[in-house]
Design a protein around this motif. Structure first.
Motif, PDB file in Angstrom:
ATOM      1  N   HIS A 160       4.630  12.448  -1.366  1.00  0.00           N
ATOM      2  CA  HIS A 160       5.391  11.411  -0.655  1.00  0.00           C
ATOM      3  C   HIS A 160       6.794  11.286  -1.225  1.00  0.00           C
ATOM      4  O   HIS A 160       6.979  11.063  -2.419  1.00  0.00           O
ATOM      5  CB  HIS A 160       4.678  10.052  -0.778  1.00  0.00           C
ATOM      6  CG  HIS A 160       3.265  10.076  -0.306  1.00  0.00           C
ATOM      7  ND1 HIS A 160       2.922  10.279   1.017  1.00  0.00           N
ATOM      8  CD2 HIS A 160       2.101   9.929  -0.976  1.00  0.00           C
ATOM      9  CE1 HIS A 160       1.602  10.252   1.122  1.00  0.00           C
ATOM     10  NE2 HIS A 160       1.085  10.047  -0.075  1.00  0.00           N
ATOM     11  N   ARG A 161       7.788  11.396  -0.343  1.00  0.00           N
ATOM     12  CA  ARG A 161       9.191  11.278  -0.761  1.00  0.00           C
ATOM     13  C   ARG A 161       9.632   9.822  -0.858  1.00  0.00           C
ATOM     14  O   ARG A 161      10.493   9.479  -1.640  1.00  0.00           O
ATOM     15  CB  ARG A 161      10.091  12.005   0.226  1.00  0.00           C
ATOM     16  CG  ARG A 161       9.847  13.494   0.293  1.00  0.00           C
ATOM     17  CD  ARG A 161      10.815  14.178   1.235  1.00  0.00           C
ATOM     18  NE  ARG A 161      10.840  13.594   2.573  1.00  0.00           N
ATOM     19  CZ  ARG A 161      10.114  14.028   3.599  1.00  0.00           C
ATOM     20  NH1 ARG A 161       9.300  15.056   3.443  1.00  0.00           N
ATOM     21  NH2 ARG A 161      10.209  13.457   4.776  1.00  0.00           N
ATOM     22  N   SER A 162       9.033   8.969  -0.011  1.00  0.00           N
ATOM     23  CA  SER A 162       9.436   7.564   0.036  1.00  0.00           C
ATOM     24  C   SER A 162       8.267   6.732   0.548  1.00  0.00           C
ATOM     25  O   SER A 162       7.265   7.281   1.021  1.00  0.00           O
ATOM     26  CB  SER A 162      10.638   7.383   0.970  1.00  0.00           C
ATOM     27  OG  SER A 162      10.252   7.659   2.309  1.00  0.00           O
ATOM     28  N   THR A 181       0.833  -1.205   0.000  1.00  0.00           N
ATOM     29  CA  THR A 181       0.000   0.000   0.000  1.00  0.00           C
ATOM     30  C   THR A 181       0.869   1.257   0.000  1.00  0.00           C
ATOM     31  O   THR A 181       0.626   2.190  -0.766  1.00  0.00           O
ATOM     32  CB  THR A 181      -0.948   0.007   1.223  1.00  0.00           C
ATOM     33  OG1 THR A 181      -1.783  -1.137   1.157  1.00  0.00           O
ATOM     34  CG2 THR A 181      -1.790   1.261   1.269  1.00  0.00           C
ATOM     35  N   SER A 182       1.903   1.273   0.829  1.00  0.00           N
ATOM     36  CA  SER A 182       2.819   2.420   0.878  1.00  0.00           C
ATOM     37  C   SER A 182       3.536   2.606  -0.446  1.00  0.00           C
ATOM     38  O   SER A 182       3.670   3.726  -0.951  1.00  0.00           O
ATOM     39  CB  SER A 182       3.856   2.225   1.986  1.00  0.00           C
ATOM     40  OG  SER A 182       3.230   2.151   3.231  1.00  0.00           O
ATOM     41  N   GLN A 190       4.095   5.354  -5.896  1.00  0.00           N
ATOM     42  CA  GLN A 190       3.998   5.229  -7.351  1.00  0.00           C
ATOM     43  C   GLN A 190       2.901   6.123  -7.926  1.00  0.00           C
ATOM     44  O   GLN A 190       3.042   6.659  -9.023  1.00  0.00           O
ATOM     45  CB  GLN A 190       3.727   3.780  -7.750  1.00  0.00           C
ATOM     46  CG  GLN A 190       4.923   2.886  -7.543  1.00  0.00           C
ATOM     47  CD  GLN A 190       4.608   1.430  -7.837  1.00  0.00           C
ATOM     48  OE1 GLN A 190       3.466   0.989  -7.712  1.00  0.00           O
ATOM     49  NE2 GLN A 190       5.629   0.685  -8.209  1.00  0.00           N
ATOM     50  N   ALA A 191       1.812   6.275  -7.198  1.00  0.00           N
ATOM     51  CA  ALA A 191       0.709   7.120  -7.672  1.00  0.00           C
ATOM     52  C   ALA A 191       1.074   8.603  -7.628  1.00  0.00           C
ATOM     53  O   ALA A 191       0.533   9.397  -8.399  1.00  0.00           O
ATOM     54  CB  ALA A 191      -0.541   6.861  -6.836  1.00  0.00           C
TER      55      ALA A 191
END
Length: 103
Positions: free
Chosen positions: A44-46, A30-31, A36-37
């Protein structure tokens, strides 16, 4: 009778393996999907950053959205792979080697 036992054990084993693997790996997936999205990297950086942000915003349940569908797909994959492996073992045993298959 033995064929029924094989199918029962294959289905049960696939269900157990699929559930365990997906319960453990779904939060990480999920993370990763959140990162990727976010193609531009604006939010989000990572994956770790995405996980922390998701947990703060929506809690643990957010990590398991879509988990049932992924688990069912995983169970099917485990069943196919284990059945294919079993057939390869039977084939190798019957022919005494893999190379005899091509003869």
């Amino acid at each position: 009778m033995q064929e029924e036992r094989y199918w029962a054990s294959a289905v049960l084993g696939s269900c157990i393996a699929g559930v365990i693997a997906n319960v453990l790996s779904h939060p990480v997936d999920t993370s990763k999907t959140l990162v990727q999205a976010d193609v531009g990297g604006a939010e989000h950086r990572s994956a770790r950053h995405a996980a922390v942000a998701l947990f703060k915003k929506e809690g643990v349940r957010a990590f398991y959205r879509g988990g049932l569908a992924r688990t069912i797909r995983g169970i099917g994959a485990y069943f196919i792979v284990s059945s294919l492996r079993e057939q390869c073992i039977v084939n190798k045993t019957d022919r005494d080697s893999f190379t005899a298959f091509w003869d």
